[in-house]
Scaffold this motif. Structure first.
Motif, PDB file in Angstrom:
ATOM      1  N   GLY A  73       0.815  -1.205   0.000  1.00  0.00           N
ATOM      2  CA  GLY A  73       0.000   0.000   0.000  1.00  0.00           C
ATOM      3  C   GLY A  73       0.851   1.258   0.000  1.00  0.00           C
ATOM      4  O   GLY A  73       2.083   1.196  -0.007  1.00  0.00           O
ATOM      5  N   GLY A  74       0.171   2.405   0.032  1.00  0.00           N
ATOM      6  CA  GLY A  74       0.873   3.681   0.056  1.00  0.00           C
ATOM      7  C   GLY A  74       0.880   4.273   1.446  1.00  0.00           C
ATOM      8  O   GLY A  74      -0.104   4.160   2.182  1.00  0.00           O
ATOM      9  N   ALA A  75       1.979   4.916   1.817  1.00  0.00           N
ATOM     10  CA  ALA A  75       2.085   5.500   3.151  1.00  0.00           C
ATOM     11  C   ALA A  75       1.097   6.640   3.349  1.00  0.00           C
ATOM     12  O   ALA A  75       0.542   6.807   4.440  1.00  0.00           O
ATOM     13  N   ALA A  76       0.853   7.421   2.306  1.00  0.00           N
ATOM     14  CA  ALA A  76      -0.011   8.604   2.443  1.00  0.00           C
ATOM     15  C   ALA A  76      -1.408   8.231   2.929  1.00  0.00           C
ATOM     16  O   ALA A  76      -1.990   8.935   3.765  1.00  0.00           O
ATOM     17  N   ALA A  77      -1.941   7.126   2.436  1.00  0.00           N
ATOM     18  CA  ALA A  77      -3.287   6.715   2.828  1.00  0.00           C
ATOM     19  C   ALA A  77      -3.357   6.282   4.283  1.00  0.00           C
ATOM     20  O   ALA A  77      -4.438   6.266   4.895  1.00  0.00           O
ATOM     21  N   ALA A  78      -2.202   5.918   4.850  1.00  0.00           N
ATOM     22  CA  ALA A  78      -2.170   5.439   6.236  1.00  0.00           C
ATOM     23  C   ALA A  78      -1.832   6.545   7.235  1.00  0.00           C
ATOM     24  O   ALA A  78      -1.775   6.278   8.439  1.00  0.00           O
ATOM     25  N   VAL A  79      -1.627   7.770   6.766  1.00  0.00           N
ATOM     26  CA  VAL A  79      -1.259   8.860   7.674  1.00  0.00           C
ATOM     27  C   VAL A  79      -2.310   9.074   8.775  1.00  0.00           C
ATOM     28  O   VAL A  79      -1.944   9.253   9.945  1.00  0.00           O
ATOM     29  N   PRO A  80      -3.625   9.075   8.473  1.00  0.00           N
ATOM     30  CA  PRO A  80      -4.596   9.235   9.569  1.00  0.00           C
ATOM     31  C   PRO A  80      -4.449   8.171  10.650  1.00  0.00           C
ATOM     32  O   PRO A  80      -4.574   8.468  11.850  1.00  0.00           O
ATOM     33  N   ALA A  81      -4.171   6.938  10.255  1.00  0.00           N
ATOM     34  CA  ALA A  81      -3.977   5.868  11.235  1.00  0.00           C
ATOM     35  C   ALA A  81      -2.712   6.123  12.051  1.00  0.00           C
ATOM     36  O   ALA A  81      -2.678   5.867  13.264  1.00  0.00           O
ATOM     37  N   ALA A  82      -1.674   6.628  11.399  1.00  0.00           N
ATOM     38  CA  ALA A  82      -0.428   6.939  12.105  1.00  0.00           C
ATOM     39  C   ALA A  82      -0.642   8.062  13.121  1.00  0.00           C
ATOM     40  O   ALA A  82      -0.135   8.008  14.246  1.00  0.00           O
ATOM     41  N   SER A 138     -11.145  10.390   8.218  1.00  0.00           N
ATOM     42  CA  SER A 138     -10.244  10.079   7.105  1.00  0.00           C
ATOM     43  C   SER A 138     -10.984   9.619   5.852  1.00  0.00           C
ATOM     44  O   SER A 138     -10.485   9.766   4.741  1.00  0.00           O
ATOM     45  N   GLY A 139     -12.158   9.045   6.030  1.00  0.00           N
ATOM     46  CA  GLY A 139     -12.917   8.542   4.892  1.00  0.00           C
ATOM     47  C   GLY A 139     -12.323   7.300   4.260  1.00  0.00           C
ATOM     48  O   GLY A 139     -12.743   6.881   3.175  1.00  0.00           O
ATOM     49  N   HIS A 140     -11.353   6.659   4.913  1.00  0.00           N
ATOM     50  CA  HIS A 140     -10.726   5.457   4.367  1.00  0.00           C
ATOM     51  C   HIS A 140     -11.711   4.298   4.418  1.00  0.00           C
ATOM     52  O   HIS A 140     -12.490   4.173   5.371  1.00  0.00           O
ATOM     53  N   PRO A 141     -11.715   3.425   3.420  1.00  0.00           N
ATOM     54  CA  PRO A 141     -12.640   2.280   3.422  1.00  0.00           C
ATOM     55  C   PRO A 141     -12.499   1.376   4.650  1.00  0.00           C
ATOM     56  O   PRO A 141     -13.456   0.697   5.030  1.00  0.00           O
TER      57      PRO A 141
END
Length: 340
Positions: A73-82, A138-141
């Motif tokens: 995956g991409g790091a940018a999409a995981a920033v909210p989780a971080a 974040s709106g992430h799935p």
């Protein structure tokens, strides 16, 4: 494997991605809570003057981003989780400092010692709530599962903290109990960091489970090393007073390993730990010597090494991308060094 970053490079890279989002999140807090939180993060002094203070190593958010990359995956999409796991971690630190009565963290006075106990507790509560807000916004799935995963880790962390506090009033604490407690208090959030990163990276359930296992083993190894530093760490490195854990009679892993060793040193250490009055400097040094002679230091070091090796083995079973695997392993080794 090409161009794998060192652990320090990974931490700096993570900071560059996470810090702006973390600051933006904290800026949404009410002014009173923002003031305390920003001081705790090292962004400004008690009066609000910006400072280049130490905000911690950011190991947990870095694990999130690397785990996301490890599964493709991409790091940018995981920033909210971080950001969310870093907020939870600092919620726990604010409360932990109050409960332990610690007056210094990261080479400066703790938040409660500056702003008062009530303000520090409320700031911690605000960070915990904010962590959930960040995930939901974040709106992430994977948001729903991510919230569930983070909430479960917080419940474990709180239970571990409660067990840790309960040990203070007991003289019969067993080593297995302290290991279980440490797995909850420290291991749960590191395990969650790796699992939620994999989740936000689009991993399968099995790979998420394996990354969770990597973080779980790493978390317990990390706590063992932290306990060693709490006794023998360099104040200039740890930011805490020398023998800080012994001053508070903390039932840390090296201490309990020594107390349950059945040695003459264990008996003498037990007497010191049951004293009502504060230990003198000489007595603190003697306690550290007794722990070492009873085998507590060696046992902790050996156990940490074993857990680190197991963490790397579990990481390999998740079949991560080569570069991210190397960077996660490097970060794990750095986190369990005894000179940081």
């Amino acid at each position: 494997m090409t161009n794998a970053r060192s652990a320090r490079q990974s931490l700096a890279w993570s900071r560059g991605l996470v810090d702006p989002a973390l600051r933006a999140a904290v800026d949404t807090l009410p002014a009173s809570m923002r003031r305390v939180a920003g001081y705790h993060f090292g962004w400004w002094d008690a009066d609000g003057t910006p400072t280049g203070g130490d905000g911690g190593k950011a190991i947990r958010p870095t694990l999130v981003l690397l785990a996301a990359e490890a599964v493709g995956g991409g790091a940018a999409a995981a920033v909210p989780a971080a950001v969310a796991v870093e907020l939870v971690h600092n919620f726990s630190l604010l409360h932990d400092d109050v409960m332990d009565g610690d007056v210094s963290r990261r080479h400066r006075p703790t938040a409660w010692s500056v702003f008062g106990v009530s303000s520090a507790i409320l700031a911690g509560d605000a960070l915990l709530t904010l962590a959930i807000d960040v995930l939901v916004g974040s709106g992430h799935p994977a948001t729903q599962e991510g919230v569930r995963m983070l909430s479960a880790a917080v419940q474990e962390l709180v239970e571990g903290q409660a067990e840790d506090v309960s040990f203070e009033d007991r003289s019969d604490v067993e080593l297995r109990e302290v290991l279980t407690m440490a797995g909850k208090k420290t291991g749960a959030l590191l395990a969650c960091s790796c699992a939620i990163g994999a989740l936000y990276g689009g991993a399968s359930t099995e790979r998420v489970r394996l990354l969770h296992g990597f973080g779980e083993n790493l978390g317990l190894a990390f706590q063992l090393v932290d306990d060693l530093l709490g006794i023998w760490g360099d104040t200039q490195v740890t930011g805490k007073p020398v023998h800080s854990d012994l001053s508070s009679r903390k039932k840390s892993l090296p201490v309990v390993a020594a107390l349950t060793s059945g040695t003459v040193e264990a008996a003498e250490l037990s007497v010191l730990y049951q004293r009502d009055q504060p230990l003198t400097t000489a007595e603190l040094s003697r306690a550290a010597e007794l722990i070492e002679r009873a085998g507590g230091r060696t046992w902790s070091q050996d156990r940490a090494d074993h857990l680190l090796a197991e963490a790397v083995r579990v990481l390999g079973a998740a079949e991560p991308c080569d570069r991210a695997a190397a960077e996660l392993a490097a970060l794990a080794r750095m986190a369990t060094r005894r000179d940081h």
